[in-house]
Design a protein around this motif. Structure first.
Motif, PDB file in Angstrom:
ATOM      1  N   VAL A   1      38.851  34.870  45.000  1.00 56.92           N
ATOM      2  CA  VAL A   1      37.772  34.025  44.480  1.00 56.92           C
ATOM      3  C   VAL A   1      38.267  32.599  44.291  1.00 56.92           C
ATOM      4  CG1 VAL A   1      36.176  33.695  42.551  1.00 56.92           C
ATOM      5  CG2 VAL A   1      36.759  36.004  43.279  1.00 56.92           C
ATOM      6  N   HIS A   2      37.409  31.634  44.596  1.00 63.18           N
ATOM      7  CA  HIS A   2      37.692  30.233  44.272  1.00 63.18           C
ATOM      8  C   HIS A   2      36.415  29.591  43.764  1.00 63.18           C
ATOM      9  CE1 HIS A   2      39.523  26.292  44.361  1.00 63.18           C
ATOM     10  NE2 HIS A   2      38.483  25.834  45.036  1.00 63.18           N
ATOM     11  N   SER A   3      36.470  29.091  42.538  1.00 60.29           N
ATOM     12  CA  SER A   3      35.298  28.475  41.909  1.00 60.29           C
ATOM     13  C   SER A   3      34.164  29.504  41.880  1.00 60.29           C
ATOM     14  CB  SER A   3      34.904  27.197  42.647  1.00 60.29           C
ATOM     15  OG  SER A   3      33.826  26.554  42.003  1.00 60.29           O
ATOM     16  N   ILE A   4      33.015  29.181  42.471  1.00 61.13           N
ATOM     17  CA  ILE A   4      31.885  30.104  42.455  1.00 61.13           C
ATOM     18  C   ILE A   4      31.811  30.954  43.716  1.00 61.13           C
ATOM     19  CG2 ILE A   4      30.528  28.614  40.938  1.00 61.13           C
ATOM     20  CD1 ILE A   4      28.917  27.777  43.478  1.00 61.13           C
ATOM     21  N   LEU A   5      32.821  30.845  44.594  1.00 62.26           N
ATOM     22  CA  LEU A   5      32.791  31.547  45.877  1.00 62.26           C
ATOM     23  C   LEU A   5      33.690  32.777  45.875  1.00 62.26           C
ATOM     24  CD1 LEU A   5      33.009  28.562  48.402  1.00 62.26           C
ATOM     25  CD2 LEU A   5      30.972  29.825  47.709  1.00 62.26           C
TER      26      LEU A   5
ATOM     27  N   HIS B   1      35.654  34.785  48.484  1.00 63.29           N
ATOM     28  CA  HIS B   1      36.077  34.678  49.885  1.00 63.29           C
ATOM     29  C   HIS B   1      36.202  36.043  50.552  1.00 63.29           C
ATOM     30  CE1 HIS B   1      36.682  30.389  49.609  1.00 63.29           C
ATOM     31  NE2 HIS B   1      37.429  30.549  48.535  1.00 63.29           N
TER      32      HIS B   1
ATOM     33  N   GLU C   1      46.874  32.089  40.345  1.00 61.61           N
ATOM     34  CA  GLU C   1      46.416  31.260  41.457  1.00 61.61           C
ATOM     35  C   GLU C   1      46.860  31.878  42.777  1.00 61.61           C
ATOM     36  OE1 GLU C   1      44.461  28.637  41.412  1.00 61.61           O
ATOM     37  OE2 GLU C   1      44.265  28.699  39.247  1.00 61.61           O
TER      38      GLU C   1
END
Length: 204
Positions: A22-26, A28, A49
């Motif tokens: 996951v990154h921010s609201i996405l 992947h 991270e």
């Protein structure tokens, strides 16, 4: 919303982790394996991270293998935990890694063990542990239901209870989890708990 948790049972140690990248609201992907098989009898579950997690766990894995190639004997689980803690401590005032680790292993004549190592290089040997937002729920479930000397079936039942609790209570809960175990027969993948499967995207 990451979650890594593990416990020690009767003759084995177990680590489970969510599989969301996951990154921010996405989101992947939902099949990212965050539990590395470090060597034949060790597991390394990590959260943090994505770049730090992948780079640091691979760095530890290659150095553990290098030690074995040079000396002809593998590091014990305790020695691996202390080496990992030392590398995190060394990096702390230079270029710190944002990574939390649960290290599980099985040593002949010693048995299974689990080590808790956080991003500021705190090291503890524990019977059960967890990292991430899901730890608020998995730790409370393990406090209630964990007992020393659990059988594999009892431990898997407890892991399933933790996963159900995380999915039902955490506001942005990860859908999929991977479970791996290590015992006298070695480290291996045990099962996946999936509610979403990654579908291939068709070409336009």
């Amino acid at each position: 919303m990451e979650c890594v948790f593990g416990l020690v049972g009767d003759g084995f140690a177990l680590v489970a982790a969510d599989t969301s990248a996951v990154h921010s609201i996405l989101v992947h992907k939902s099949n990212e394996d965050k539990v590395m098989i470090l060597d034949s009898h060790k597991l390394l579950g990590a959260s943090g991270e994505a770049g730090d997690r992948v780079q640091f766990t691979e760095y530890i894995q290659k150095n553990v293998h290098l030690y074995e190639f040079r000396n002809g004997i593998p590091l014990t689980t305790a020695a691996t935990a202390n080496f990992t803690r030392g590398e995190l401590a060394l990096a702390l005032r230079k270029n710190p890694y944002s990574v939390n680790i649960l290290l599980a292993g099985y040593d002949k004549n010693i048995g299974p063990s689990l080590y808790y190592i956080d991003y500021i290089a705190t090291l503890h040997k524990v019977d059960k542990g967890a990292f991430g937002y899901g730890s608020y729920f998995s730790l409370s479930m393990m406090d209630r239901h964990y007992k020393s000397g659990m059988s594999l079936e009892e431990a898997i039942d407890l892991v399933d209870k933790c996963i159900i609790e995380i999915r039902s209570r955490l506001v942005v809960a990860p859908p999929n989890f991977v479970i791996k175990i290590v015992d006298k027969d070695g480290a291996r993948e045990y099962a996946w708990r999936e509610s979403i499967k990654d579908a291939g995207v068709s070409a336009a």
